[in-house]
Motif scaffolding. Structure first.
Motif, mmCIF file in Angstrom:
data_model
loop_
_atom_site.group_PDB
_atom_site.id
_atom_site.type_symbol
_atom_site.label_atom_id
_atom_site.label_comp_id
_atom_site.label_asym_id
_atom_site.label_seq_id
_atom_site.Cartn_x
_atom_site.Cartn_y
_atom_site.Cartn_z
ATOM 1 N N PHE A 98 -2.721 -3.564 -10.189
ATOM 2 C CA PHE A 98 -2.739 -3.887 -8.758
ATOM 3 C C PHE A 98 -3.878 -4.833 -8.435
ATOM 4 N N ASP A 155 -11.384 2.698 -17.917
ATOM 5 C CA ASP A 155 -11.579 4.140 -18.097
ATOM 6 C C ASP A 155 -10.721 4.928 -17.103
ATOM 7 N N LEU A 156 -10.674 4.445 -15.865
ATOM 8 C CA LEU A 156 -9.888 5.159 -14.848
ATOM 9 C C LEU A 156 -8.394 5.138 -15.196
ATOM 10 N N HIS A 157 -7.945 4.040 -15.783
ATOM 11 C CA HIS A 157 -6.545 3.984 -16.215
ATOM 12 C C HIS A 157 -6.332 4.834 -17.463
ATOM 13 N N SER A 201 -16.135 8.986 -15.846
ATOM 14 C CA SER A 201 -16.488 7.561 -15.701
ATOM 15 C C SER A 201 -16.950 7.273 -14.281
ATOM 16 N N LEU A 236 2.135 1.897 -3.537
ATOM 17 C CA LEU A 236 1.117 2.463 -4.428
ATOM 18 C C LEU A 236 0.657 3.855 -4.004
ATOM 19 N N GLY A 237 1.261 4.378 -2.960
ATOM 20 C CA GLY A 237 0.913 5.731 -2.506
ATOM 21 C C GLY A 237 -0.373 5.763 -1.702
ATOM 22 N N LEU A 238 -0.844 4.597 -1.256
ATOM 23 C CA LEU A 238 -2.091 4.553 -0.484
ATOM 24 C C LEU A 238 -1.847 4.833 0.992
ATOM 25 N N LEU A 270 -8.602 -7.323 -13.720
ATOM 26 C CA LEU A 270 -8.470 -5.868 -13.518
ATOM 27 C C LEU A 270 -7.003 -5.451 -13.498
ATOM 28 N N ARG A 294 0.448 6.013 -12.444
ATOM 29 C CA ARG A 294 -0.157 4.747 -12.011
ATOM 30 C C ARG A 294 -0.722 3.942 -13.179
ATOM 31 N N ARG A 295 -0.783 4.588 -14.341
ATOM 32 C CA ARG A 295 -1.225 3.848 -15.533
ATOM 33 C C ARG A 295 -0.360 2.625 -15.800
ATOM 34 N N ASN A 323 -13.829 12.968 -12.557
ATOM 35 C CA ASN A 323 -13.646 11.901 -13.533
ATOM 36 C C ASN A 323 -15.020 11.465 -14.049
ATOM 37 N N ALA A 328 -0.606 11.514 -10.969
ATOM 38 C CA ALA A 328 -1.395 10.289 -10.867
ATOM 39 C C ALA A 328 -1.284 9.417 -12.112
ATOM 40 N N ILE A 329 -0.963 10.058 -13.234
ATOM 41 C CA ILE A 329 -0.898 9.337 -14.503
ATOM 42 C C ILE A 329 0.180 8.241 -14.474
ATOM 43 N N PRO A 365 -4.939 5.955 -11.960
ATOM 44 C CA PRO A 365 -4.513 7.362 -12.023
ATOM 45 C C PRO A 365 -5.497 8.364 -11.396
ATOM 46 N N ALA A 413 -5.543 3.132 -6.717
ATOM 47 C CA ALA A 413 -4.346 2.560 -7.338
ATOM 48 C C ALA A 413 -4.338 2.847 -8.843
ATOM 49 N N ALA A 447 -5.244 6.241 2.479
ATOM 50 C CA ALA A 447 -6.304 6.495 1.476
ATOM 51 C C ALA A 447 -7.683 6.360 2.097
ATOM 52 N N LEU A 487 -14.998 0.232 -16.005
ATOM 53 C CA LEU A 487 -14.729 1.374 -15.117
ATOM 54 C C LEU A 487 -13.225 1.526 -14.893
ATOM 55 N N PHE A 488 -12.566 0.414 -14.578
ATOM 56 C CA PHE A 488 -11.134 0.512 -14.270
ATOM 57 C C PHE A 488 -10.305 0.779 -15.530
ATOM 58 N N THR A 543 -6.938 10.690 -8.713
ATOM 59 C CA THR A 543 -6.420 11.321 -7.483
ATOM 60 C C THR A 543 -7.534 11.370 -6.435
ATOM 61 N N ARG A 544 -7.131 11.605 -5.194
ATOM 62 C CA ARG A 544 -8.124 11.700 -4.117
ATOM 63 C C ARG A 544 -9.072 12.869 -4.382
ATOM 64 N N ARG A 589 0.843 -1.216 0.000
ATOM 65 C CA ARG A 589 0.000 0.000 0.000
ATOM 66 C C ARG A 589 0.870 1.255 0.000
#
Lengths: 281, 266
Positions: free
Chosen positions: A82, A104-106, B4, A52-54, A146, A77-78, B2, A74-75, B112, B110, B266, A101-102, B114-115, A49
């Motif tokens: 994980f 798209d988030l990536h 999505s 991953l910066g958590l 994922l 993390r692409r 975001n 944050a990019i 990209p 985890a 987090a 969803l994931f 951000t919080r 954790r």
């Protein structure tokens, strides 16, 4: 391009008064499968954790692909896939919605989604069902998808085979080998020593937040004695460990009246137990 | 923000939002169903309302004699207020606090994302749900007034402004839920803390109403800036009141953003 995928320097993380990770130093090279072992509460998940910066560390730093993910854009993390240890998914979303969803988030394409799902024998119809109806193994398989679907450069996998049946476990190990073959780095935290033994290039053993051992699997084998199981003609079994040249061992075995003999490497769990319990703990 | 995640959160709470939308609509329709057509009946009802003047500030008393005042009930009904509060709070209490407790927050962060973006996506979903539910009483009142046959006597333009004020009130609670959610370890804990905040907001209003000569106390709570009775009486300024509520909500969101960014975990 950096040759180090993960670099942990003097990392210390506290949970209140408890020191979860203590002055940990570790480097994982690009392209290797790195087994990260330790008993429950050893600090494996906290380390992951933090990577991953958590979690923000109390001291030291943890760099992933040359960047501190807690501070980097944050990019960055692409490039990472994980799978958390205690995987939780959105119960009301379908498998397909979760994957989308994931993706798209990536913000990247998912070239490996089909291959991963096919390798794990994940049924297509399940992608249209909500996750709350999934078995534990299906949920874990979706979690693996994922992590792998966007073809990341680094895979951080915490207890990835929890709940998987033996066939799915073999499929997962095949995915890890495929990832390594394309040059990805795999950071694999696991309790299942056998699977780490089958795919890892190097292993680190952590206990009570401190690093106890870091070595290549082949290197560990070279320094350790063989485990010999000799069965005498009267049926009694004799198990012992033998170091040194094999000729000497074979000569010694010839002098005994044996019905059968088995010579093999010391299992990884013995190494694990020795490392965890060293220094009289 | 975001997109999505925003749409994912909206979709996740769509059933709750639709149900919460229906509640004020039903209240508005029932107001029309029970609208006394006879002027004398309404005046009798007005006498009952006057009895509360000793206990309550005059500006809070409903005018039930005129159709405009009568239909105002839909905008002040406890069910309408509760539906509004929860419409915005549910998405916020679920993300990040609920997902933190479930473990799904790690998976999201985890990526990209951000919080800050995560919080904004969730907040925007809550704000949209509030907007949707905030205009539900107007829909209900329109239907109710038609049922009662007094559409021409109900000033929908006043009620439109009141709806804007109501939405701003909802956003105040949405922003409060954002702070609570950022700080809470899990969903149930966030819900409890949000319940306490809501209770305090109601308490400030009640204290301001019951404490004679101390009506300014109400200004410290969100309900002090939501006065539909004044609007229908042609005295209040709902848009100015909405402005105050939105400004406070923005301050709360900034606090939530900073608190979220400074969290060690987090």
């Amino acid at each position: 391009m950096t040759s180090t995928a993960i670099s942990i320097r003097n990392l210390t993380v506290r949970h209140g008064p408890t020191v979860a990770v203590s002055n940990l130093n570790l480097e994982v090279r690009v392209g290797e499968v790195f087994g990260f072992l330790g008993p429950n509460g050893a600090g494996k998940s906290t380390t992951i954790r933090t990577l991953l910066g958590l979690i923000r560390p109390d001291a030291g730093e943890a760099l992933v692909l040359g960047q501190d993910l807690a501070k980097a854009p944050a990019i960055a993390r692409r490039r990472v896939g994980f799978l958390p240890g205690d995987l939780a998914l959105f119960p009301h979303a379908t498998g397909g919605e979760t994957l989308s969803l994931f993706a798209d988030l990536h913000g990247v394409a998912t070239p490996d989604r089909g291959t991963v799902l096919e390798t794990l024998r994940f049924p297509d119809e399940a992608l249209r069902r909500s996750v709350k109806g999934y078995s534990t193994g299906m949920r874990q398989a979706l979690g693996i998808a994922l992590a792998f679907q966007h073809r990341p450069e680094l895979l951080v996998l915490d207890e990835p085979t929890t709940g998987l049946d033996p066939l799915a476990r073999d499929a997962f190990l095949a995915l890890v080998r495929m990832a390594r073959a394309r040059g990805a780095t795999v950071f694999l935290s696991s309790h299942v020593l056998d699977e780490v033994d089958r795919v890892a290039d190097r292993i680190a053993i952590i206990a009570k937040g401190s690093l106890r051992m870091i070595e290549t699997v082949a290197g560990i084998r070279a320094t350790l004695p063989r485990r010999v199981t000799a069965i005498r003609k009267d049926g009694t079994e004799w198990v012992f460990e033998s170091a040194g040249p094999i000729d000497v061992l074979l000569d010694r075995l010839k002098s005994l009246e044996l019905a059968d003999v088995e010579i093999g490497p010391v299992p990884l769990d013995v190494i694990f137990q020795q490392a965890v319990h060293k220094e009289g703990e | 923000m975001n997109p999505s995640l925003f749409f994912f959160v909206l979709k996740r709470h769509r059933i709750a939002t639709v149900l919460l939308f229906i509640v004020p609509v039903i209240v508005g329709v029932f107001t029309g169903v029970f609208f006394p057509e006879n002027q004398k009946d309404r005046e009798l009802l007005g006498q009952v309302a006057k009895m509360f003047r000793k206990a309550l500030d005059e500006e809070m008393i409903l005018d039930v004699v005129t159709p405009a005042g009568f239909f105002n009930v839909a905008f002040q009904h406890p069910l309408t207020i509760l539906a509004l509060i929860f419409a915005g709070a549910i998405p916020l209490l679920s993300l990040p606090a609920g997902d933190r407790g479930r473990g799904t927050l790690d998976l999201l962060l985890a990526t990209p994302l951000t919080r800050g973006r995560l919080l904004m996506s969730s907040t925007l979903a809550g704000a949209v749900a509030t907007l949707f539910v905030g205009f539900a009483p107007l829909v209900g009142v329109s239907m109710g007034a038609r049922l009662a046959g007094v559409s021409d006597q109900v000033p929908l333009d006043y009620f439109f402004k009141t709806s804007i004020n109501l939405v701003a009130l909802g956003w105040w609670f949405t922003a409060t839920a954002a702070i609570v959610s950022v700080l809470a370890p899990d969903g149930p804990s966030a819900m409890r803390r949000f319940g306490i905040c809501t209770f305090l907001a109601f308490s400030i209003q009640v204290a301001g109403q019951l404490w004679k000569g101390r009506t300014w106390i109400r200004s410290f709570g969100p309900f002090g800036w939501y006065r539909p009775s004044l609007v229908t009486a042609g005295k209040g300024s709902p848009l100015a009141d909405a402005g105050v509520l939105v400004a406070v909500a923005v301050i709360f969101l900034v606090i939530a953003y900073v608190a979220g960014s400074r969290r060690r975990r987090a």
